[in-house]
Design an enzyme around this catalytic site. Structure first.
Site, PDB file in Angstrom:
ATOM      1  CG  ASP A 118      -2.252   0.681   0.930  1.00  0.00           C
ATOM      2  OD1 ASP A 118      -2.186   1.877   0.651  1.00  0.00           O
ATOM      3  OD2 ASP A 118      -3.327   0.054   0.980  1.00  0.00           O
ATOM      4  CG  HIS A 168      -0.804   1.672  -3.382  1.00  0.00           C
ATOM      5  ND1 HIS A 168      -2.068   1.412  -2.920  1.00  0.00           N
ATOM      6  CD2 HIS A 168      -0.406   0.548  -4.027  1.00  0.00           C
ATOM      7  CE1 HIS A 168      -2.419   0.177  -3.273  1.00  0.00           C
ATOM      8  NE2 HIS A 168      -1.420  -0.365  -3.930  1.00  0.00           N
TER       9      HIS A 168
END
Ligand SMILES: *[C@@H]1O[C@H](CO)[C@@H](O)[C@H](O)[C@H]1NC(C)=O
Ligand SMILES: *[C@@H]1O[C@H](CO)[C@@H](O)[C@H](O)[C@H]1NC(C)=O
Ligand SMILES: *[C@@H]1O[C@H](CO)[C@@H](O)[C@H](O)[C@H]1NC(C)=O
Ligand SMILES: *[C@@H]1O[C@H](CO)[C@@H](O)[C@H](O)[C@H]1NC(C)=O
Ligand SMILES: *[C@@H]1O[C@H](CO)[C@@H](O)[C@H](O)[C@H]1NC(C)=O
Ligand SMILES: *[C@@H]1O[C@H](CO)[C@@H](O)[C@H](O)[C@H]1NC(C)=O
Ligand SMILES: *[C@@H]1O[C@H](CO)[C@@H](O)[C@H](O)[C@H]1NC(C)=O
Ligand SMILES: *[C@@H]1O[C@H](CO)[C@@H](O)[C@H](O)[C@H]1NC(C)=O
Ligand SMILES: *[C@@H]1O[C@H](CO)[C@@H](O)[C@H](O)[C@H]1NC(C)=O
Length: 450
Positions: free
Chosen positions: A221, A244
């Protein structure tokens, strides 16, 4: 006389020695000592907590030591206030239970609370053994999800250093920093597979003066995500990927969020990440403020969305995008950002119709598209670009080729670009207003796009 001098000198030397030894040594509480009885390849939950309790009560600087070896730990919350500075030195590997239900606390594997002058060090590893919980993790979609076990939490912790520590395969976030002041991560390593769910590297909220330096983050993430009430953050010499990217937000999701101000992200390499430099807020949001955010000296390697401000962030399409975000974004810069993008849309500013982004600066943007569908371009809505330096027209929202700045004069430029899907330039009205004398025309411009 000589004897007296000797005596004085001896006493002086003795005091010097005593003083230096005192500042150098700390009392050591070794979890594997007879008193605590911890042994490699066994559960040391009790031993570690007992050692901590004694160390915390010490009037002298203390150190809790976990020597080399692998140990199991069901969970531990290390609480203050302690009487003197305290260090947890983990040289070995601590392993979490595989099943979330076996972790002592429902949301924390290792937690530090109400502490001042803590050092977490030792070159060791906190292995969250998260593989099972990634499969069950629905925290992305379900606000009441069960899998919330963060590898390492800091709550109400001040003047703290985290150095030479690895966080591995956390069940949820790796590090969560909440209500802390003056916390430095240096030479930390954060690792989880790219496909692990919700394993943000470091999440920071309601905190000031958090520094992350010389750190490598590869996870499933956000590498670093920044929540409300944060200021004076600095991230330097960081590598991020997979993951991310580094993100301010998502913001605006809750009532009474505090501003995010003063964030410097410098010398960061994003490698194979979904996003690079990002700011995101929910549409139909509560009010909020983001300002003084600076991304600088960034390398993008194969990044999908290298530069993005997204005020219509709505990952599962459960929001009303028709209502604009009320989070005001201003004084943001993206400088010296180079590398490759896996999509043509390398610069994407989707700002709020009701509170447009203001004073956004882009300089030295050199991003090339890795594919074959054309060149990189940009998309911009509701953004007032203050300065554009060394950015091609295509990456500057269709505005003008590279410009060399000149400090004292400003040329203002307003244009409107509306979007349709991934294309810009449907309508485009430009009005120029020039401040400064003729000779400086076209040298330093202000762009407004609303
Ligand atoms: C940390 O610093 C803040 C702000 O200075 C203070 O309010 C808080 O009490 C401190 N925390 C501890 C554990 O001392
Ligand atoms: C921040 O914390 C470190 C480590 O305890 C300390 O050495 C330093 O003086 C603190 N800085 C400030 C500004 O308080
Ligand atoms: C990062 O590493 C460099 C070089 O090893 C060192 O000089 C610097 O002090 C480190 N930064 C921090 C915040 O520890
Ligand atoms: C970044 O790394 C360089 C080279 O190792 C070092 O000189 C510098 O001090 C580092 N910066 C920080 C803030 O740690
Ligand atoms: C940037 O960070 C990398 C580590 O990520 C380091 O090796 C390099 O020396 C840093 N460069 C500068 C100019 O600080
Ligand atoms: C990017 O990551 C890949 C592995 O995923 C690695 O082989 C490559 O060296 C990295 N590139 C840079 C510039 O760090
Ligand atoms: C670049 O990213 C794409 C997906 O965005 C991936 O399929 C590809 O393998 C990556 N290339 C490299 C060299 O890592
Ligand atoms: C943005 O910067 C300008 C000029 O430096 C300053 O006057 C203004 O207060 C800043 N805005 C915010 C919200 O910090
Ligand atoms: C713009 O590019 C020139 C030439 O490469 C360079 O000297 C200058 O530092 C750049 N300015 C900025 C702000 O990136």
């Amino acid at each position: 006389m000589d004897q007296k001098l000797m005596n004085v000198l001896t006493i002086f030397l003795f005091l010097m020695l005593a003083f230096t030894t005192k500042i150098q040594s700390s009392v050591v509480f070794d979890v594997t000592s007879a008193k605590y009885g911890g042994k490699p390849n066994s559960d040391i939950t009790k031993a570690l907590l007992n050692a901590w309790t004694d160390a915390c009560a010490s009037r002298r600087e203390s150190k809790v030591l976990v020597p080399r070896g692998t140990y199991r730990l069901k969970g531990a919350i290390f609480r203050g206030h302690c009487k003197a500075p305290i260090e947890l030195q983990v040289r070995g590997t601590l392993q979490a239970p595989k099943h979330t239900s076996q972790v002592t606390s429902p949301d924390t594997w290792v937690g530090f609370r109400y502490l001042n002058r803590l050092t977490l060090s030792g070159g060791g590893t906190f292995d969250g053994r998260g593989a099972l919980s990634w499969k069950q993790n629905d925290c992305n979609e379900n606000k009441n999800c069960k899998s919330r076990v963060v590898n390492i939490r800091f709550d109400f912790v001040n003047d703290t250093i985290i150095k030479d520590i690895t966080s591995l395969d956390s069940k949820n976030f790796h590090f969560n920093v909440f209500a802390c002041h003056n916390v430095t991560f240096q030479h930390a390593t954060i690792t989880a597979p790219g496909e692990s769910v919700n394993t943000d590297g470091i999440h920071i909220a309601r905190s000031t003066m958090v520094t992350v330096a010389n750190t490598s983050i590869g996870t499933g993430d956000d590498c670093i995500s920044i929540g409300d009430g944060t200021s004076q953050l600095k991230f330097t010499n960081v590598t991020c990927g997979p993951g991310h990217g580094i993100s301010i937000g998502s913001l605006g999701g809750h009532r009474d969020e505090q501003p995010v101000t003063g964030v410097i992200i410098k010398n960061v390499t994003f490698n194979n990440t979904q996003n690079g430099a990002r700011i995101k807020t929910w549409p139909a949001s509560y009010a909020g403020l983001v300002s003084d955010i600076h991304y600088e000296d960034i390398t993008m390697v194969n990044v999908s969305n290298p530069i993005i401000i997204d005020q219509e962030y709505c990952p599962w399409n459960l929001c009303n995008k028709q209502i604009p975000s009320k989070v005001k974004i201003s004084n943001v810069s993206f400088k010296n950002i180079k590398g490759t993008s896996t999509t043509p849309l390398a610069v994407n500013f989707i700002c709020s119709r009701s509170v447009p982004c203001e004073n956004v600066e882009i300089a030295g943007i050199d991003l090339t598209y890795t594919g074959h569908k054309g060149l990189t371009n940009s998309q911009c809505s509701n953004v007032k670009l203050a300065t554009i330096v060394n950015v091609t027209k295509a990456l500057a929202c269709g505005n003008h080729p590279p410009i060399i700045t000149s400090k004292n004069h400003t040329k203002s430029h307003t244009s409107t670009i509306s979007r349709s899907k991934n294309y810009q330039t449907e309508t485009k009205n430009q009005t120029d207003s020039v401040v400064g004398n003729e000779s400086t025309r076209g040298h330093h411009r202000k762009y407004g796009m609303v």
